[in-house]
Design an enzyme around this catalytic site. Structure first.
Site, PDB file in Angstrom:
ATOM      1  N   TYR A   1     -12.280  -2.134  -4.009  1.00  0.00           N
ATOM      2  CA  TYR A   1     -12.769  -2.376  -2.640  1.00  0.00           C
ATOM      3  C   TYR A   1     -14.300  -2.425  -2.555  1.00  0.00           C
ATOM      4  O   TYR A   1     -14.854  -2.222  -1.468  1.00  0.00           O
ATOM      5  CB  TYR A   1     -12.247  -1.285  -1.701  1.00  0.00           C
ATOM      6  CG  TYR A   1     -10.880  -1.549  -1.096  1.00  0.00           C
ATOM      7  CD1 TYR A   1     -10.554  -2.775  -0.515  1.00  0.00           C
ATOM      8  CD2 TYR A   1      -9.921  -0.536  -1.046  1.00  0.00           C
ATOM      9  CE1 TYR A   1      -9.313  -2.992   0.082  1.00  0.00           C
ATOM     10  CE2 TYR A   1      -8.672  -0.746  -0.456  1.00  0.00           C
ATOM     11  CZ  TYR A   1      -8.379  -1.976   0.106  1.00  0.00           C
ATOM     12  OH  TYR A   1      -7.159  -2.181   0.712  1.00  0.00           O
TER      13      TYR A   1
ATOM     14  N   HIS B   1      -2.167  -5.437   1.614  1.00  0.00           N
ATOM     15  CA  HIS B   1      -3.484  -6.053   1.459  1.00  0.00           C
ATOM     16  C   HIS B   1      -3.254  -7.460   0.933  1.00  0.00           C
ATOM     17  O   HIS B   1      -2.322  -7.688   0.165  1.00  0.00           O
ATOM     18  CB  HIS B   1      -4.333  -5.275   0.439  1.00  0.00           C
ATOM     19  CG  HIS B   1      -5.554  -6.031  -0.007  1.00  0.00           C
ATOM     20  ND1 HIS B   1      -6.728  -6.022   0.707  1.00  0.00           N
ATOM     21  CD2 HIS B   1      -5.747  -6.863  -1.072  1.00  0.00           C
ATOM     22  CE1 HIS B   1      -7.605  -6.810   0.086  1.00  0.00           C
ATOM     23  NE2 HIS B   1      -7.037  -7.328  -0.988  1.00  0.00           N
TER      24      HIS B   1
ATOM     25  N   ASN C   1      -1.907   0.138   6.879  1.00  0.00           N
ATOM     26  CA  ASN C   1      -1.425  -1.158   7.390  1.00  0.00           C
ATOM     27  C   ASN C   1      -0.529  -1.889   6.385  1.00  0.00           C
ATOM     28  O   ASN C   1      -0.375  -3.095   6.443  1.00  0.00           O
ATOM     29  CB  ASN C   1      -2.594  -2.014   7.884  1.00  0.00           C
ATOM     30  CG  ASN C   1      -3.588  -2.365   6.787  1.00  0.00           C
ATOM     31  OD1 ASN C   1      -3.445  -1.921   5.657  1.00  0.00           O
ATOM     32  ND2 ASN C   1      -4.574  -3.167   7.117  1.00  0.00           N
TER      33      ASN C   1
ATOM     34  N   LYS D   1       0.824  -1.225   0.000  1.00  0.00           N
ATOM     35  CA  LYS D   1       0.000   0.000   0.000  1.00  0.00           C
ATOM     36  C   LYS D   1       0.859   1.277   0.000  1.00  0.00           C
ATOM     37  O   LYS D   1       2.066   1.219   0.256  1.00  0.00           O
ATOM     38  CB  LYS D   1      -0.915  -0.030   1.227  1.00  0.00           C
ATOM     39  CG  LYS D   1      -1.960  -1.150   1.189  1.00  0.00           C
ATOM     40  CD  LYS D   1      -2.946  -1.001   2.346  1.00  0.00           C
ATOM     41  CE  LYS D   1      -3.993  -2.081   2.325  1.00  0.00           C
ATOM     42  NZ  LYS D   1      -4.994  -1.891   3.402  1.00  0.00           N
TER      43      LYS D   1
ATOM     44  N   GLU E   1      -9.467 -10.484  -7.672  1.00  0.00           N
ATOM     45  CA  GLU E   1      -8.491  -9.414  -7.442  1.00  0.00           C
ATOM     46  C   GLU E   1      -7.301  -9.517  -8.401  1.00  0.00           C
ATOM     47  O   GLU E   1      -6.774  -8.497  -8.857  1.00  0.00           O
ATOM     48  CB  GLU E   1      -8.036  -9.435  -5.980  1.00  0.00           C
ATOM     49  CG  GLU E   1      -9.174  -9.055  -5.038  1.00  0.00           C
ATOM     50  CD  GLU E   1      -8.768  -8.979  -3.575  1.00  0.00           C
ATOM     51  OE1 GLU E   1      -9.625  -8.611  -2.755  1.00  0.00           O
ATOM     52  OE2 GLU E   1      -7.603  -9.275  -3.240  1.00  0.00           O
TER      53      GLU E   1
END
Ligand code: CMP
Length: 136
Positions: A52, A118, A115, A12, A129
């Site tokens: 998402y 993913h 975080n 990310k 995905e």
């Protein structure tokens, strides 16, 4: 019996910004997850919203899409034994504060939003995905 799978991993914006790409990739490869393809990309907010979509009813959806589109990311196809679940073990809990020692989010995560990584949460979502980023 062997169960070789593919899963989608994203490094990310917070981790790309801190030059953690090589460190995070090394965690995967040291743990026998092969990086079959990888791509550095900067999504638009609309693309992040599409990616998402499963979270669209959540209160954090808009912030999540703004964040994922805030800078470059690295999308990767990881392949290995039980890759979907194993990648989630390597990542650790969504909230870095709750993640186990030595997991990627414990090592590098800043907050539940930032975080660092993913990973697909099921074999079914992994296919969707992977197609999102790597369909020809
Ligand atoms: P990720 O695995 O990419 O999937 C959805 C993301 O939403 C998740 O990581 C978190 O970064 C983010 N998020 C923000 N707030 C929450 C929350 N309260 N619960 C779960 N995920 C959250």
């Amino acid at each position: 019996m062997s169960n070789v799978e593919q899963t989608l991993s994203i490094i990310k914006p917070d981790a790309v910004e801190r030059n953690l790409i090589d460190e995070i990739k090394a965690i995967f490869t040291k743990n026998n997850l092969k990086i079959k393809q990888d791509k550095k990309i900067h999504l638009t907010k609309d693309e992040a919203a599409e990616f998402y979509k499963v979270h669209q009813s959540k209160p954090f959806y808009d912030d999540l899409c703004t964040y994922l589109s805030s800078g470059p990311i690295v999308a990767m196809i990881l392949e290995g034994e039980n890759a979907v679940l194993f990648n989630r073990e390597l990542m650790g809990a969504t909230d870095p504060k709750k993640a186990e020692d030595k997991t990627i989010r414990k090592l590098y995560g800043i907050s539940i939003d930032k975080n660092s990584v993913h990973g697909s949460d099921s074999a079914e979502n992994a296919i969707k995905e992977i197609n999102f980023f790597f369909k020809n």
